[in-house]
Write an enzyme that holds these catalytic residues in place. Sequence first.
Site, PDB file in Angstrom:
ATOM      1  N   ARG A  93     -11.569   4.409   1.393  1.00 35.42           N
ATOM      2  CA  ARG A  93     -12.066   3.060   1.130  1.00 35.42           C
ATOM      3  C   ARG A  93     -10.977   2.000   1.113  1.00 35.42           C
ATOM      4  O   ARG A  93     -11.158   0.923   1.683  1.00 35.42           O
ATOM      5  CB  ARG A  93     -12.891   3.021  -0.147  1.00 35.42           C
ATOM      6  CG  ARG A  93     -12.125   3.366  -1.405  1.00 35.42           C
ATOM      7  CD  ARG A  93     -13.026   3.272  -2.627  1.00 35.42           C
ATOM      8  NE  ARG A  93     -14.090   4.250  -2.557  1.00 35.42           N
ATOM      9  CZ  ARG A  93     -15.257   4.128  -3.175  1.00 35.42           C
ATOM     10  NH1 ARG A  93     -15.503   3.057  -3.890  1.00 35.42           N
ATOM     11  NH2 ARG A  93     -16.163   5.055  -3.078  1.00 35.42           N
ATOM     12  N   THR A  94      -9.829   2.325   0.498  1.00 33.07           N
ATOM     13  CA  THR A  94      -8.782   1.297   0.455  1.00 33.07           C
ATOM     14  C   THR A  94      -8.239   1.036   1.846  1.00 33.07           C
ATOM     15  O   THR A  94      -8.003  -0.096   2.255  1.00 33.07           O
ATOM     16  CB  THR A  94      -7.646   1.723  -0.489  1.00 33.07           C
ATOM     17  OG1 THR A  94      -8.199   2.016  -1.756  1.00 33.07           O
ATOM     18  CG2 THR A  94      -6.602   0.638  -0.622  1.00 33.07           C
TER      19      THR A  94
END
Lengths: 313, 190, 443
Positions: free
Chosen positions: A58-59
């Site tokens: 996600r990051t």
Amino acid sequence: MPLQRKDLLGLEGLSGEEIQLILDTARSFKEVGQRPIKKVPALRGKTVVNLFFEPSTRTRTSFELAAKRLSADVVNFTASSSSLQKGECLLDTVRNIEAMNVHTIIMRHACSGAVNFVAEHIHASVVNAGDGTHEHPTQGLLDLYTIRECKHDFSGLVVTLVGDILHSRVARSNVHGLRKLGATVRVVGPATLVPRCFERLGVEVHHRLEEAITGADVINILRIQLERQDGKYFPSSREYANLYGINARRLGLAKPDVLIMHPGPMNRGIEISPRVADGPNSVILDQVTNGVAVRMAVLYLLSGGEGADENLD
Amino acid sequence: MPKPKKAQILDAEGIRRALTRIAHEILERNHGTGQLVLIGILQRGDVLSHRIAEHIGRIEGAPPPVGALDITFHRDDLARSTQAAASNRPSHLPFDLEGKHVVLVDDVLYTGRSIRAAMDELNDYGRPRSVQLAVLVDRGHRELPIHADYVGKNVPTSQRENVAVHLREQDGEEGVFIYEREPGEEAKEG
Amino acid sequence: MRTLIKNGRILDPASGHDAVGDLWLDAGRVQAITPPGAKRPEPGDEIFEAQGLAVAPGLVDLHVHLREPGEEYKETIASGTRAAAAGGITSLACMPNTDPPVDNLAMVDLIFSKARQQGVVNVYPVACITKGRRGEELAEMGELQAAGVKAVSDDGNPVSSPMLMRSALQYAGMLDLLVINHAEERSLSGKGVAHGGFTAAKLGLSGVPRSALEVMISRDVILAEETGSRIHIPHVSTAGAVRIIREAKQRGVRVTAETAPHYLVLTDECLADYNSNVRVNPPIAEASDREALLAGLADGTLDAVATDHAPHSRREKDMEFVLAAPGISGLETSLSLVLTAVTATGRLSLLETLRRLTSNPARILKVPKGTLAAGADADVVIFDAEGEREIRAAEFVSQSNNTPFDGRRVKGRVLATLVAGRVIHADPAFAVRRSGGLPAGGV
């Protein structure tokens, strides 16, 4: 004016003004994300490298999207890629990348301080995407942005961080940012995971959840890392949920318009109940949206490989 | 930081008359307000576009819709490094551009790069029927093939000068001024 | 050939002598100390003018890692002993955590022989307590002691089993061998890389709590008391440890202790920029600990200062703090740092400071060094106690210059070091003070 900084390594060293500048700029970028064509040419022709020594979908995706919406060219290096596997030392890896004339390196690493080390040795801008248990400044910033969007003013605001503070880089970044902007910060969790010495950062240290969330305006719930614990810091996830899980009943202790935040991924049923995660107080998905805007602001404001001397009168 | 002004080109009255005239010209050329929208370039273009809209409202009975563009992220490199950072307000276009006649509004037209950036940005929102340009001051020295459809005042200047438009809402006073550029000071973009 | 070192302030802690005078050396031994000018030199005598300088017994360092055999890229017996001489150290005890470790007769003989051939100062090899330093079986200490070993240590590794430690103390005690245990309870220190205080917590560095060291020091003094054996606590770094040792001494336990210069100078605040040059084991603690160490050195609880010289190459230090090798290259900075932190601040007189660097460590190791008594080996250090200098890591004689003190201004400069009457290190500025004698091999 643009931040007179090459790197963003943490929130500890930023002033309140610098943080507000990033948040203000993020607001403009959030608007870009709502246009039909979600792109601006601000970093056109610049190369941004995602250098992730620790896995993260996600990051990394959030940063990739941010860079692309600024029209930058994005390259992804992950820990499994060849040169890192061959035992090349960190410095050589980074210098090789820099030799390709990149503007910014976004770096996540398992060792605290690894980004500081890299930033000292290269000319490109370095954005810390999480170093060990030290800081995760863009997460801290997007949390601040989310709070500001709903609550507007930080002074007098009570923000409670719940969970494994000792091992959380998100917690440290949040503490630094919130204190700079004048919020009251409480941290709560088992004594084995919430060191009393954190009082020196200007936060209230609690080990009982009820005290810590009474009257809170914001509750930021940290993920309890089960894979780390193996019975040494707390006996079981069941006990953790019993003592520190945020459920609908406990929510009643906080202010009625309390914001529920979580950096993700969630352990539903352990640190946060499904009802609270999906409930009306949750701004967890807004955090994700805001993440892209905040990361665009950070990439835009750092001076990049050209160096800061060309900027400004 | 008050700089020594070299000359005043327009006073408050002069600005008011210029904007009133521009409002009439816009209506004349576009045959009324049908499909007309004004979009001001932040910051001062936005102030001016609201005033022009108000004038139009007084003439026609209802003002046209007004939007604002923050062009910071669309400036070319050179301009970006020397200008102040993002205006504190994001762009805001509360209408669909499809089929509209857009009048861009800015305070000073100079090299034309701001307008180029504005048109680029406008493109990312949609496809207007036409785009026109209204400026309070045209000071010459174009570097791109950009031209204003409505001009408050033509002011020939030298490269060594800067033109500043001060508006009540923004600067606490009204007037258009010319002053000498300090050595090392960058030219104001436009 | 006789050597005269004249007009220096001669300090001999063993005898309490502290006065300006002439020091006479002959055939590698101290001949006499006389008042200045009392005896006239003869033709052929080598003369050193030491006016304004201090003249003391060569320093005795109880804790040095020479890295040979096995890690010669970091340091060798040759380079390490030369670095020692540059720091005014004429006798040193070298630790056995080499590759292979010094846990048998062949290795001890190797160290002695290499030191004789290639070393320039006196080297006393310390042998392992347990085979391979594994902490499981005792090493053949009888044979090692017969070969000339004075002390045993698994340094770098603790002897974790209390039962084995007790056994080691009894066995070594009967051989009059000094036991030096690296006190670190590994289940408490865990993955710690820095002192477990606020600074490490803030920086996200895994911390070593004081208890990790103090729990084992406590255990060791109790075992030493019970067995009646001698024990020496290396690299003491916390206030609690000082307290434990003080109380043990008061009860009559045969415990001695050392600390290292870096613990007397730095605090954990130096971690702030993740400088891997401050990564050391045990880690550098807080200001309150530093204060207790200085007080402990002053009141005699801590008997000696030892460098724990731990050379590492650049490629083992130029990396993430967490992964960098722990250790500081300390031979060439010890005297200056101690003079600056202890003498110049008035904690101890110069004579008493030198006692912790010469006669005390010699006494602990039971070697006839660290003194200028008539007949003693002519191991001498001549230094400027007052002059300021800037530490320059790039100019280190040691093969490795991993130090956090580069650029620091300190007091004290070694001008010449003599071993058995021969000058084996001299600062270029010292050459002008020499006259007479034969053309030297050392200056």
